[in-house]
Design an enzyme around this catalytic site. Structure first.
Site, PDB file in Angstrom:
ATOM      1  N   ASP A   1      50.504  40.499  57.350  1.00 57.22           N
ATOM      2  CA  ASP A   1      49.837  39.638  58.331  1.00 57.22           C
ATOM      3  C   ASP A   1      50.861  39.090  59.326  1.00 57.22           C
ATOM      4  O   ASP A   1      50.655  39.142  60.548  1.00 57.22           O
ATOM      5  CB  ASP A   1      49.137  38.481  57.587  1.00 57.22           C
ATOM      6  CG  ASP A   1      48.605  37.428  58.537  1.00 57.22           C
ATOM      7  OD1 ASP A   1      47.558  37.687  59.162  1.00 57.22           O
ATOM      8  OD2 ASP A   1      49.224  36.367  58.663  1.00 57.22           O
TER       9      ASP A   1
ATOM     10  N   GLU B   1      43.343  35.440  49.948  1.00 57.56           N
ATOM     11  CA  GLU B   1      42.246  36.354  49.646  1.00 57.56           C
ATOM     12  C   GLU B   1      42.322  36.815  48.188  1.00 57.56           C
ATOM     13  O   GLU B   1      43.353  36.680  47.531  1.00 57.56           O
ATOM     14  CB  GLU B   1      42.349  37.602  50.543  1.00 57.56           C
ATOM     15  CG  GLU B   1      42.460  37.325  52.024  1.00 57.56           C
ATOM     16  CD  GLU B   1      41.116  36.898  52.623  1.00 57.56           C
ATOM     17  OE1 GLU B   1      40.071  37.257  52.052  1.00 57.56           O
ATOM     18  OE2 GLU B   1      41.128  36.200  53.657  1.00 57.56           O
TER      19      GLU B   1
ATOM     20  N   THR C   1      33.656  32.377  59.647  1.00 51.84           N
ATOM     21  CA  THR C   1      34.310  31.072  59.725  1.00 51.84           C
ATOM     22  C   THR C   1      34.627  30.682  61.165  1.00 51.84           C
ATOM     23  O   THR C   1      34.273  29.597  61.620  1.00 51.84           O
ATOM     24  CB  THR C   1      35.622  31.098  58.918  1.00 51.84           C
ATOM     25  OG1 THR C   1      35.321  31.593  57.610  1.00 51.84           O
ATOM     26  CG2 THR C   1      36.215  29.716  58.795  1.00 51.84           C
ATOM     27  N   VAL C   2      35.279  31.593  61.898  1.00 52.96           N
ATOM     28  CA  VAL C   2      35.704  31.255  63.256  1.00 52.96           C
ATOM     29  C   VAL C   2      34.537  31.309  64.234  1.00 52.96           C
ATOM     30  O   VAL C   2      34.320  30.377  65.021  1.00 52.96           O
ATOM     31  CB  VAL C   2      36.846  32.195  63.725  1.00 52.96           C
ATOM     32  CG1 VAL C   2      37.257  31.860  65.149  1.00 52.96           C
ATOM     33  CG2 VAL C   2      38.032  32.093  62.777  1.00 52.96           C
TER      34      VAL C   2
ATOM     35  N   GLY D   1      41.046  28.815  48.605  1.00 56.33           N
ATOM     36  CA  GLY D   1      40.608  29.585  49.766  1.00 56.33           C
ATOM     37  C   GLY D   1      41.709  29.863  50.773  1.00 56.33           C
ATOM     38  O   GLY D   1      41.448  30.333  51.871  1.00 56.33           O
TER      39      GLY D   1
ATOM     40  N   LYS E   1      51.315  39.786  63.598  1.00 59.24           N
ATOM     41  CA  LYS E   1      51.487  38.732  64.609  1.00 59.24           C
ATOM     42  C   LYS E   1      52.812  38.905  65.335  1.00 59.24           C
ATOM     43  O   LYS E   1      52.902  38.734  66.555  1.00 59.24           O
ATOM     44  CB  LYS E   1      51.398  37.366  63.942  1.00 59.24           C
ATOM     45  CG  LYS E   1      50.011  37.077  63.359  1.00 59.24           C
ATOM     46  CD  LYS E   1      50.051  35.897  62.398  1.00 59.24           C
ATOM     47  CE  LYS E   1      48.676  35.588  61.827  1.00 59.24           C
ATOM     48  NZ  LYS E   1      48.758  34.660  60.665  1.00 59.24           N
TER      49      LYS E   1
ATOM     50  N   GLU F   1      44.564  34.000  72.287  1.00 61.54           N
ATOM     51  CA  GLU F   1      45.326  32.854  71.786  1.00 61.54           C
ATOM     52  C   GLU F   1      45.172  32.710  70.270  1.00 61.54           C
ATOM     53  O   GLU F   1      46.111  32.337  69.562  1.00 61.54           O
ATOM     54  CB  GLU F   1      44.861  31.573  72.478  1.00 61.54           C
ATOM     55  CG  GLU F   1      45.679  30.342  72.154  1.00 61.54           C
ATOM     56  CD  GLU F   1      47.131  30.500  72.561  1.00 61.54           C
ATOM     57  OE1 GLU F   1      47.430  30.453  73.747  1.00 61.54           O
ATOM     58  OE2 GLU F   1      47.986  30.692  71.662  1.00 61.54           O
TER      59      GLU F   1
ATOM     60  N   VAL G   1      47.411  34.834  67.066  1.00 61.21           N
ATOM     61  CA  VAL G   1      48.729  34.520  66.509  1.00 61.21           C
ATOM     62  C   VAL G   1      48.859  33.018  66.307  1.00 61.21           C
ATOM     63  O   VAL G   1      48.623  32.238  67.232  1.00 61.21           O
ATOM     64  CB  VAL G   1      49.863  35.001  67.444  1.00 61.21           C
ATOM     65  CG1 VAL G   1      51.225  34.673  66.851  1.00 61.21           C
ATOM     66  CG2 VAL G   1      49.744  36.498  67.710  1.00 61.21           C
TER      67      VAL G   1
END
Lengths: 437, 437
Positions: free
Chosen positions: A203, A192, A14-15, A189, A207, A131, A134
């Site tokens: 998660d 998960e 995705t990224v 979506g 961070k 960057e 987080v």
């Protein structure tokens, strides 16, 4: 015009995919801004044949991120593989060992190995930019590493997990249960198939561990974080919070105390009128209290391909322009060891929900247990029973305490349970007034 | 360890004094972070003898900022003199002509001469840093110049003047008039003896002019900004807004439209539930809508010695570390000319307050004038009369329109006035729903 900045990108999900498409689509604008071209010269991904919406023609293909990180023609390595070990860790080390800078969105990698990697980067006169690791597109790393350079931070806190915030927002707005909202988040979506990492608070904790280091100039210590997820938050809690002038958010908090640094992630009641309480859905927000600036708040998209790719792109542009901030803000040799605060848990008010068996003297007994533990009550309310009336022998009771310690609350509730007045476990949510201490 | 970064500071007032004290008090922390010392080697101020809470011993004294900017031993010139012309302008030019970077908090200087100075800086391979010029301690310049590097901005808007926000907040919370709150703001030092620059919207306009350039990569054009201050906002407006689910803020808005860029500063009704509406007192906030990030919001202290000095210090540290972003984000040659939007004013809903003379047919006549100008009304409410009853021949009427244009509203109100149904002038406040267009 300077020479191009040549990137190697590992991970075209995705990224990574969004990043590659953006570098192509915004080629001219980026070149104008950086005064040099940004080029993706090598990539690595699991499936070479997959259709990704951009052409990998002309890019060298590597089956393995470590091999990509060693590609002679790249000036920077972009790690978007994910995971705290294995290919992500090895490839980042390989790039740093060569002395080329690393850009990563990998919070788990940094939460577990950030200090070690920062040291390696410093030794090789390089740096890591992260960057995107987080709060997605919110420039919180840049703000903490650069904009707050002269500040001593007292506290950093925020909403760092979009999945949890989405679920809590929907529960509140639509009166749905946690399970219903989770299913909906999975369908859209936002969550998960195995949601534990998000809804369990892990998660957000990853961070927070990174922010804590940037805030206090200390080493990263993920293991010291007190973590509680949102799966026990009930609609009754959200309704009771609203009546009291609060909203429930999964808050990640790190603050300096007299005895060390406190890090915690848990559902928290925050004042409805606070700016943070207005942060809804998948949006993230980070607040920073410091000596010079007082309080600042940053809010924006915490996830999503384009938002996260935008954060990666800002790191790319910093590199292209020649910015070279040390990985964790200061040289690794200047990081202080992490010192855990004596009190690991929240000091403040508490919301407590009990299912009290309908017996003479139960109320008095509960109140006495609180008093014995020096817990002063702001209110004690017997809430309406469930309309189905199925449990007419049980009364839902909500207690709100004045400021107290977590130890006292836990002890009192333990005694109340042992006294035999409760059905099920007591349930508590910490209250944070968000004013500066 | 690298050589020290030697600063020359012109202006030792609130911000300059705070900066000098901070550089002294935080010497070690800054050195650790930058890996070099930060030294103030030369200063300039009006009164050499004044007690400032720090020692100028060992610093070269210059009576004149231009002479300071020419001091051979400084690596960067910090301009905190203020004013768009004279010593501020000349000294900044002198420093840039020498090729040394400039740090300034001077919004007026940049709003008037920013492009010219950016060109001079670029020609001399230098740059101007100005984090403190907009929104005090909020890192909005860094965010727009660096973090949003890959983004195309659609709109930037926010609360840019703390004095106005303080006054509006107090009017709302305490039911005081504008004049009463202004007097209080002056007493507390939040407003100048001559408050026009703040309450007239001019200060916000200067800041907006700078943000507009960073947002759209265009030249600065202060003169194109539509400016309306807050002095006509009445308690009745604030009360009516609250009933409708809005709060009134002095909003500065710049947005890209089909025909060009629109810039405006005016009192605005924004939804109470928006994060921006929660920004109270002297706090500032800036929201940025862009293609990749969607919406981000930054909020924090807009003024104050330490907060502003913190922003200056972040620029100092960027210089110390070697960051060299072009003054206006892109090379001046790449700035596009400013193109003003055809519609200079707000499109959206309007709140209109009229003092209607108590005559048969007045309501019908007003409603007809609106309809004639294609203005559809969401509501028309006759509000309670003033309790003193002094004006019993006049009924306060509030109209809320659906989305329309400013031209239509102005034309309709002009006709209503000419019809002779009103006592005094009609009063209108623009409504902004803040959702992305």
């Amino acid at each position: 015009m300077a020479t191009p900045l040549r990137l190697g990108i590992a991970g075209l999900g995705t990224v990574g995919g969004a990043l590659a498409r953006l570098v192509e689509a915004k080629r001219d604008a980026l070149e104008k801004r950086a005064q040099r071209r940004i080029e993706i010269v090598a990539v690595s991904a699991r499936d070479r044949m997959r259709e990704r919406g951009f052409s990998t023609e002309g890019m060298a293909w590597h089956d393995d991120p470590v091999s990509l990180a060693s590609h002679a023609e790249i000036d920077a390595y972009v790690e978007l593989v994910g995971g705290s070990e294995g290919a992500a860790l090895e490839s980042v080390k390989a790039a740093l060992n060569r002395g080329i800078p690393v850009i990563t969105a990998n919070k788990a990698l940094l939460a577990h190995h950030g200090v070690q990697l920062a040291k390696l980067a410093a030794k090789k006169n390089s740096t890591i930019l992260f960057e995107a690791a987080v709060a997605g597109g919110i420039p919180v790393i840049k703000t903490m590493r650069e904009a707050l350079a002269g500040n001593e931070v007292a506290r950093v806190y925020g909403i760092l997990n979009g999945t949890c915030n989405y679920i809590l927002t929907r529960m509140e707005k639509e009166g749905l249960t946690f399970a219903e909202c989770l299913a909906e988040a999975q369908r859209l979506g936002y969550a998960e198939a195995d949601p534990t990492f998000d809804v369990g608070g892990f998660d957000a904790a990853h961070k927070l561990a990174i922010l804590t280091s940037l805030a206090f100039g200390c080493e990263i210590d993920l293991d010291s974080i007190f973590i509680e997820g949102i799966s026990n938050v009930a609609i009754e809690d959200i309704e009771a919070a609203a009546e009291l002038g609060y909203r429930i958010k999964l808050l990640a908090v790190a603050q300096r105390t007299d005895t060390g640094i406190e890090q915690r992630v848990h559902p928290t009641m925050i004042p409805t009128k606070s700016a943070l309480a207005q942060v809804d859905g998948v949006t993230n927000a980070v607040a920073i209290d410091s000596d010079l600036l007082g309080s600042i708040l940053l809010a924006g998209p915490g996830a999503g391909g384009n938002a996260t790719a935008s954060a990666v792109l800002s790191d790319v542009m910093d590199l292209a322009i020649g910015s070279v901030t040390p990985t964790l803000g200061v040289a690794p040799a200047n990081l202080t060891p992490y010192k855990r605060a004596r009190m690991r848990a929240h000091e403040g008010g508490y919301y407590i929900r009990l299912s009290v068996l309908d017996r003479v003297g139960a109320f008095a007994s509960i109140a006495r247990r609180m008093a014995e533990n020096q817990i002063s009550l702001e209110s004690i309310v017997q809430r309406r029973r469930d309309s189905d009336g199925a449990e007419s022998d049980v009364a839902p009771v909500v207690l709100i305490t004045h400021e107290t310690t977590e130890a006292a609350v836990r002890k009192a509730l333990d005694l109340v349970s042992k006294d035999g007045h409760l059905k099920g476990e007591p349930h508590m949510i910490r209250i944070e007034d968000l004013s500066r201490d």
